[in-house]
Design an enzyme around this catalytic site. Structure first.
Site, PDB file in Angstrom:
ATOM      1  N   SER A  91       0.810  -1.227   0.000  1.00 38.91           N
ATOM      2  CA  SER A  91       0.000   0.000   0.000  1.00 38.91           C
ATOM      3  C   SER A  91       0.843   1.275   0.000  1.00 38.91           C
ATOM      4  O   SER A  91       0.294   2.372   0.043  1.00 38.91           O
ATOM      5  CB  SER A  91      -0.947   0.003   1.206  1.00 38.91           C
ATOM      6  OG  SER A  91      -0.215  -0.173   2.400  1.00 38.91           O
ATOM      7  N   ASN A 138      -1.519  -2.524  13.374  1.00 40.25           N
ATOM      8  CA  ASN A 138      -2.975  -2.304  13.429  1.00 40.25           C
ATOM      9  C   ASN A 138      -3.339  -1.047  14.220  1.00 40.25           C
ATOM     10  O   ASN A 138      -4.178  -0.263  13.788  1.00 40.25           O
ATOM     11  CB  ASN A 138      -3.681  -3.534  14.011  1.00 40.25           C
ATOM     12  CG  ASN A 138      -3.467  -4.766  13.156  1.00 40.25           C
ATOM     13  OD1 ASN A 138      -2.936  -4.659  12.043  1.00 40.25           O
ATOM     14  ND2 ASN A 138      -3.857  -5.921  13.650  1.00 40.25           N
ATOM     15  N   THR A 147     -40.349  28.332  -7.079  1.00 36.03           N
ATOM     16  CA  THR A 147     -40.689  26.963  -6.687  1.00 36.03           C
ATOM     17  C   THR A 147     -41.011  26.262  -8.008  1.00 36.03           C
ATOM     18  O   THR A 147     -41.537  26.899  -8.931  1.00 36.03           O
ATOM     19  CB  THR A 147     -41.917  26.890  -5.748  1.00 36.03           C
ATOM     20  OG1 THR A 147     -43.049  27.415  -6.441  1.00 36.03           O
ATOM     21  CG2 THR A 147     -41.717  27.693  -4.475  1.00 36.03           C
ATOM     22  N   HIS A 148     -40.648  25.001  -8.108  1.00 38.54           N
ATOM     23  CA  HIS A 148     -40.802  24.252  -9.374  1.00 38.54           C
ATOM     24  C   HIS A 148     -40.074  24.962 -10.523  1.00 38.54           C
ATOM     25  O   HIS A 148     -40.470  24.822 -11.678  1.00 38.54           O
ATOM     26  CB  HIS A 148     -42.283  24.067  -9.757  1.00 38.54           C
ATOM     27  CG  HIS A 148     -43.144  23.634  -8.614  1.00 38.54           C
ATOM     28  ND1 HIS A 148     -43.322  22.322  -8.269  1.00 38.54           N
ATOM     29  CD2 HIS A 148     -43.852  24.365  -7.714  1.00 38.54           C
ATOM     30  CE1 HIS A 148     -44.125  22.239  -7.217  1.00 38.54           C
ATOM     31  NE2 HIS A 148     -44.444  23.471  -6.852  1.00 38.54           N
ATOM     32  N   SER A 177     -14.962  27.503 -25.681  1.00 37.32           N
ATOM     33  CA  SER A 177     -15.185  26.343 -26.544  1.00 37.32           C
ATOM     34  C   SER A 177     -14.131  26.368 -27.647  1.00 37.32           C
ATOM     35  O   SER A 177     -13.717  27.435 -28.101  1.00 37.32           O
ATOM     36  CB  SER A 177     -16.585  26.434 -27.146  1.00 37.32           C
ATOM     37  OG  SER A 177     -16.639  25.684 -28.347  1.00 37.32           O
ATOM     38  N   LYS A 185     -18.631  31.301 -26.858  1.00 35.03           N
ATOM     39  CA  LYS A 185     -18.920  30.587 -25.605  1.00 35.03           C
ATOM     40  C   LYS A 185     -18.072  31.027 -24.415  1.00 35.03           C
ATOM     41  O   LYS A 185     -16.886  31.266 -24.543  1.00 35.03           O
ATOM     42  CB  LYS A 185     -18.691  29.079 -25.805  1.00 35.03           C
ATOM     43  CG  LYS A 185     -19.801  28.385 -26.544  1.00 35.03           C
ATOM     44  CD  LYS A 185     -21.066  28.393 -25.710  1.00 35.03           C
ATOM     45  CE  LYS A 185     -22.154  27.585 -26.382  1.00 35.03           C
ATOM     46  NZ  LYS A 185     -22.215  26.242 -25.898  1.00 35.03           N
ATOM     47  N   ASN A 200     -18.157  29.264 -20.732  1.00 34.89           N
ATOM     48  CA  ASN A 200     -18.884  28.196 -20.040  1.00 34.89           C
ATOM     49  C   ASN A 200     -18.624  28.155 -18.529  1.00 34.89           C
ATOM     50  O   ASN A 200     -17.510  28.422 -18.094  1.00 34.89           O
ATOM     51  CB  ASN A 200     -18.496  26.841 -20.644  1.00 34.89           C
ATOM     52  CG  ASN A 200     -18.873  26.751 -22.115  1.00 34.89           C
ATOM     53  OD1 ASN A 200     -19.886  27.322 -22.529  1.00 34.89           O
ATOM     54  ND2 ASN A 200     -18.062  26.072 -22.893  1.00 34.89           N
ATOM     55  N   GLU A 240     -20.011  23.031 -13.340  1.00 38.22           N
ATOM     56  CA  GLU A 240     -20.341  21.726 -13.913  1.00 38.22           C
ATOM     57  C   GLU A 240     -19.446  20.631 -13.337  1.00 38.22           C
ATOM     58  O   GLU A 240     -19.887  19.517 -13.060  1.00 38.22           O
ATOM     59  CB  GLU A 240     -20.237  21.782 -15.441  1.00 38.22           C
ATOM     60  CG  GLU A 240     -21.346  22.643 -16.038  1.00 38.22           C
ATOM     61  CD  GLU A 240     -21.145  22.938 -17.521  1.00 38.22           C
ATOM     62  OE1 GLU A 240     -20.376  22.229 -18.193  1.00 38.22           O
ATOM     63  OE2 GLU A 240     -21.761  23.905 -18.012  1.00 38.22           O
ATOM     64  N   GLN A 256      -7.469  -1.903   4.599  1.00 36.93           N
ATOM     65  CA  GLN A 256      -6.477  -1.118   3.849  1.00 36.93           C
ATOM     66  C   GLN A 256      -7.176  -0.354   2.713  1.00 36.93           C
ATOM     67  O   GLN A 256      -6.690   0.654   2.227  1.00 36.93           O
ATOM     68  CB  GLN A 256      -5.412  -2.058   3.289  1.00 36.93           C
ATOM     69  CG  GLN A 256      -4.349  -1.391   2.465  1.00 36.93           C
ATOM     70  CD  GLN A 256      -3.139  -2.295   2.269  1.00 36.93           C
ATOM     71  OE1 GLN A 256      -2.385  -2.534   3.188  1.00 36.93           O
ATOM     72  NE2 GLN A 256      -2.962  -2.809   1.062  1.00 36.93           N
ATOM     73  N   LYS A 303      -8.299   3.699   2.498  1.00 31.25           N
ATOM     74  CA  LYS A 303      -7.491   4.892   2.224  1.00 31.25           C
ATOM     75  C   LYS A 303      -7.829   5.602   0.929  1.00 31.25           C
ATOM     76  O   LYS A 303      -8.056   6.815   0.915  1.00 31.25           O
ATOM     77  CB  LYS A 303      -6.010   4.532   2.269  1.00 31.25           C
ATOM     78  CG  LYS A 303      -5.633   4.212   3.675  1.00 31.25           C
ATOM     79  CD  LYS A 303      -4.234   3.805   3.889  1.00 31.25           C
ATOM     80  CE  LYS A 303      -4.168   3.206   5.278  1.00 31.25           C
ATOM     81  NZ  LYS A 303      -5.070   2.026   5.482  1.00 31.25           N
TER      82      LYS A 303
END
Ligand code: ARG
Length: 460
Positions: free
Chosen positions: A23, A110, A155-156, A277, A283, A285, A290, A322, A325
């Protein structure tokens, strides 16, 4: 020396088994916590007379040297070591000889890994709390500056009643405030030291667990040695907290994506926090939003992965653990990055106040207030609701708002309308008359902002 446990074996480990088992590739990031824990353990062994003062000094110097060399890059994490614990111990023995072989007295990997993960997690909780705090400060600033920035409440996703930007941001403040409180709870509950639990059943050496717990900043030692080495609840708890944070960030992102759309234009994202873009030159963005929305799924996945790993494990330690992690590290890294980038994006966002206010004026966000106005004139609410409903239909047909109609036209719907209707349905009245605690009026917001500031100032 690559392994700590060769004695009982007569064959070399199969190469594929070794790489499957190792590990170090991912637990190397625990080097600081591992050495911190070993230093406390060694000092305790010295205080208890289990190590001589010379041995204790040699071990502590050796460990401090290893820490410095890892941090300077002089000691790279080369392949061949099973995990971070083996890596540090093997290098200690290389450097100081026989005394190094005594460090692991009264300890098992441990309780060592359980300790390392708790120390690491505690530090990361503090880092996440710092980021949540930064976001809360940005929200408070926006709230203070926008107590009279009117906008439609939805709302909605349909315009409902007018609110203010401060009020809308205040809703997110509440969400992240709860997140902060959850993180604080989680930190408090997990802040106990498993060191000294041994492999599972403690040890016959006279260890002082209170000393190591205190030296490492814990509230005390854990209470049951078997639970100490097999408990990963605190990680699951943190990942749940992070999942909620991500859910909140994702909802916020979704709103900002909508607000940033060509149709809404409520906000303008800073160039430094947007992308373009490769084909469409016009564009700009909202990629940060996102990506934050997208990465939410990944943090949920980490949580479910860890819960599933833990669900069938008998007491006490099993190697399945293990697998705690990588999901834990991934969730923490992801949440930290998202919180920090999101706060930066929010802090540089421009709100198109005019557009927001104009949008609040359209869409009959004052229809409830118009009905309440009639109620004030003695019309029963259910009748008032019907009258305003018909009036809205009439306005839609003519592409007008309620306040655009003449008193004469209004009286055609109800004789109860008077000159004071225009004042009663103005955006300002609709917002400022909402004085109930937690409502959008400036007076109610002032109270909320004051209380929020006081709360934030108390947070450590
Ligand atoms: N790399 C191990 C882990 O992360 C360390 C503990 C190993 N303990 C053991 N008994 N093999 O869980």
């Amino acid at each position: 020396m690559a392994q700590l446990w060769g004695g009982r074996f007569t064959k070399e480990t199969n190469a594929a088994v070794k790489s499957f088992n190792d590990s170090l590739g991912f637990d190397q990031r625990l080097y600081h916590e591992d050495i911190e824990g070993s230093l406390a353990h060694a000092r305790m062994l010295g205080r208890q007379g289990i190590l001589t003062p010379e041995e204790t000094d040699l071990i502590c110097q050796g460990l401090t040297g290893i820490l410095a060399d890892i941090e300077s890059g002089a000691l790279p994490f080369t392949d061949g070591y099973e995990d971070i614990h083996s890596f540090v111990e093997a290098h200690l023995i290389d450097r100081i000889g026989d005394a190094g072989k005594k460090l692991h007295t009264g300890r098992s990997r441990n309780d060592q890994v359980a300790l390392d993960m708790r120390l690491y997690t505690r530090r990361q909780i503090d880092a996440v709390r710092g980021e949540v705090r930064g976001l809360l400060e940005v929200l408070l600033r926006i709230m203070k500056e926008n107590k009279r920035t009117w906008m439609p409440g939805f709302t909605h996703l349909q315009k409902a009643q007018p609110v203010t930007l401060a009020h809308h941001m205040g809703a997110y403040f509440e969400m992240f405030r709860r997140d902060m409180e959850r993180l604080t709870d989680c930190r408090e509950r997990m802040n106990y030291s498993p060191l000294g639990a041994g492999a599972l059943a403690g040890t016959t050496y006279p260890l002082d667990r209170d000393y190591t717990a205190k030296a490492l900043g814990f509230a005390g030692p854990t209470r049951n040695s078997m639970d100490s080495v097999s408990d990963r609840d605190y990680l699951i708890e943190l990942l749940s907290d992070l999942s909620l944070i991500m859910m909140h960030l994702s909802r916020f992102s979704e709103e900002l994506i909508i607000w940033n759309s060509n149709e809404y234009r409520f906000v303008e994202m800073d160039d430094a926090y947007s992308t373009g873009s490769s084909i469409m030159p016009q564009k700009k963005n909202p990629d940060i939003c996102e990506l934050v929305r997208g990465k939410t799924g990944r943090v949920y996945g980490d949580l479910v992965s860890l819960m599933t790993t833990m669900k069938g494990i008998p007491l006490a330690y099993n190697k399945d653990m293990q697998e705690d992690k990588e999901p834990a590290f991934d969730a923490i890294d992801t949440a930290l990055a998202c919180l920090s980038l999101f706060a930066g994006m929010l802090d540089t966002l421009t709100f198109n106040r005019e557009v927001m206010a104009r949008s609040a004026m359209k869409g009959f966000t004052n229809a409830t207030d118009a009905a309440d106005y009639l109620v004030g004139k003695g019309v029963p609410f259910r009748d008032a609701h019907g009258i305003i409903g018909r009036l809205v239909l009439y306005c839609i047909d003519k592409d007008l708002s309620i306040e655009d109609l003449s008193l004469e036209e209004l009286k055609g719907f109800s004789e109860a309308f008077g000159e004071d209707i225009y004042e009663a349905v103005s955006l300002e009245t609709c917002v400022e008359k909402r004085l109930t605690a937690g409502a959008p009026s400036e007076a109610a917001l002032d109270d909320m902002i004051r209380a929020s500031e006081a709360w934030l100032a108390e947070i450590i």
